[in-house]
Design a protein around this motif. Sequence first.
Motif, PDB file in Angstrom:
ATOM      1  N   ILE A 119       0.841  -1.205   0.000  1.00  7.42           N
ATOM      2  CA  ILE A 119       0.000   0.000   0.000  1.00  7.42           C
ATOM      3  C   ILE A 119       0.873   1.251   0.000  1.00  7.42           C
ATOM      4  N   PHE A 121      -6.513  -2.364  -0.569  1.00  8.40           N
ATOM      5  CA  PHE A 121      -7.450  -1.928   0.472  1.00  8.40           C
ATOM      6  C   PHE A 121      -8.585  -2.936   0.634  1.00  8.40           C
ATOM      7  N   LYS A 133      -7.611  -5.892   2.615  1.00 13.48           N
ATOM      8  CA  LYS A 133      -7.538  -5.592   4.050  1.00 13.48           C
ATOM      9  C   LYS A 133      -8.933  -5.471   4.665  1.00 13.48           C
ATOM     10  N   THR A 164     -10.567   4.832  -3.844  1.00 18.10           N
ATOM     11  CA  THR A 164      -9.371   4.680  -4.679  1.00 18.10           C
ATOM     12  C   THR A 164      -9.743   4.262  -6.100  1.00 18.10           C
ATOM     13  N   TRP A 224     -10.887  -2.916   3.899  1.00 22.10           N
ATOM     14  CA  TRP A 224     -11.138  -1.477   3.939  1.00 22.10           C
ATOM     15  C   TRP A 224     -11.939  -1.083   2.697  1.00 22.10           C
ATOM     16  N   GLU A 267     -12.221   2.740   1.578  1.00 19.84           N
ATOM     17  CA  GLU A 267     -10.974   3.224   0.989  1.00 19.84           C
ATOM     18  C   GLU A 267     -10.789   2.641  -0.416  1.00 19.84           C
ATOM     19  N   ALA A 268     -11.163   1.381  -0.579  1.00 20.49           N
ATOM     20  CA  ALA A 268     -11.082   0.749  -1.903  1.00 20.49           C
ATOM     21  C   ALA A 268     -11.996   1.486  -2.886  1.00 20.49           C
TER      22      ALA A 268
END
Length: 126
Positions: A11, A35, A38, A47, A40, A43-44
């Motif tokens: 990351i 992300f 993980k 992004t 997340w 956040e993914a």
Amino acid sequence: QLTMRQLDDAIGSLQQAKADPKHRSAAARYLGEAFAKKGWVDEAIDTFREGIDSHSTNDDKLALELRYNLMDALEAKAIKEGDLQVAQDAAEIASQIAQTNINYKDIRDRLEKVREQVSKLKQTAG
């Protein structure tokens, strides 16, 4: 399978790579995937959207991959949170991919699956 430490290191590297305009979209693809691995999801989603916004075309392989991954993350969030609007967003993206390339990965099945999710959430809300 990457360890969490390797994922965190990846990351960091991908965030640095995203600063280069030539590699921004590709780095966003892999960063979003990291992300998502993980767990997340928000956040993914952010992004993948950044990658789509910075990519110059809508129908090449990278554009399809970014949108497919965004659809996947939105679907996961919709299922987890029972969020109708997020499910509808995922269905819209799946539809756009199918309209661009009906043979892309498993998009036909995914479009049907996400539309079923939208229907279930509408029934629950109604």
